[in-house]
Design a protein around this motif. Structure first.
Motif, short mmCIF file in Angstrom:
data_model
loop_
_atom_site.label_atom_id
_atom_site.label_comp_id
_atom_site.label_asym_id
_atom_site.label_seq_id
_atom_site.Cartn_x
_atom_site.Cartn_y
_atom_site.Cartn_z
N THR A 31 -58.92 -32.14 -71.45
CA THR A 31 -58.89 -30.83 -72.11
C THR A 31 -57.97 -29.91 -71.31
O THR A 31 -57.43 -30.30 -70.28
CB THR A 31 -60.30 -30.20 -72.17
OG1 THR A 31 -60.70 -29.83 -70.85
CG2 THR A 31 -61.31 -31.14 -72.80
N VAL A 32 -57.86 -28.68 -71.76
CA VAL A 32 -57.05 -27.71 -71.02
C VAL A 32 -57.64 -27.43 -69.64
O VAL A 32 -56.95 -26.97 -68.73
CB VAL A 32 -56.89 -26.37 -71.80
CG1 VAL A 32 -56.12 -26.60 -73.07
CG2 VAL A 32 -58.24 -25.74 -72.08
N ASP A 33 -58.94 -27.74 -69.47
CA ASP A 33 -59.61 -27.52 -68.20
C ASP A 33 -59.46 -28.69 -67.23
O ASP A 33 -59.88 -28.60 -66.08
CB ASP A 33 -61.10 -27.24 -68.42
CG ASP A 33 -61.31 -25.95 -69.21
OD1 ASP A 33 -60.56 -24.99 -68.97
OD2 ASP A 33 -62.24 -25.92 -70.04
N GLY A 34 -58.90 -29.80 -67.70
CA GLY A 34 -58.72 -30.96 -66.82
C GLY A 34 -59.23 -32.24 -67.44
O GLY A 34 -59.45 -32.32 -68.64
N HIS A 35 -59.41 -33.23 -66.59
CA HIS A 35 -59.86 -34.56 -67.03
C HIS A 35 -61.28 -34.81 -66.56
O HIS A 35 -61.64 -34.51 -65.43
CB HIS A 35 -58.96 -35.64 -66.43
CG HIS A 35 -57.63 -35.75 -67.08
ND1 HIS A 35 -57.30 -36.78 -67.90
CD2 HIS A 35 -56.55 -34.94 -67.05
CE1 HIS A 35 -56.08 -36.62 -68.34
NE2 HIS A 35 -55.59 -35.50 -67.82
#
Length: 122
Positions: A31-35
């Motif tokens: 996601t935009v927040d990371g993996h």
């Protein structure tokens, strides 16, 4: 630390080889927040359960076939292709039996006679 990290990378002039940890799942969320990735399997038996099963199955088959079988002769021939591995395993066994460190440079035949009460190594 979590479990055992067994990642390996080897680099050369013509490429790279990578072996990663076995995971509990192959699903990964990005996601935009990371993996978000699943955790690695915790123990050696969990990670290598198939390999353990194959090794034990082949070992039992060799026992059932007997020392004079063609399967046993093939196994012995294959083992001789890797003399350093055989010598290292033998030294490890002698180390355990003698209760001390055994160097690969030592005379393993003499040490084997010592632990066998003067009998030659088979």
């Amino acid at each position: 630390a979590y479990g055992y990290d067994q990642r390996v990378e080897a680099f050369g002039s013509k490429g790279m080889l990578t072996a990663k940890n076995e995971m509990t799942s192959s699903v990964e969320l990005a996601t935009v927040d990371g993996h978000l990735m699943p955790p690695a399997k915790w123990s050696f038996p969990e990670r290598y359960d198939h390999a353990y099963l194959v090794e034990l199955t082949e070992f039992v088959a060799l026992l059932r076939a007997g020392p004079d079988s063609e399967a046993h002769r093939i196994e012995q021939k294959e083992t001789l292709r890797h003399p350093r591995i055989v010598r290292t395993a033998w030294a490890a066994e002698l180390s355990w039996k003698l209760g001390r460190q055994v160097k690969l440079s030592e005379d393993l035949d003499a040490l084997q006679r010592e632990v066998s009460g003067g009998k030659a190594h088979a």
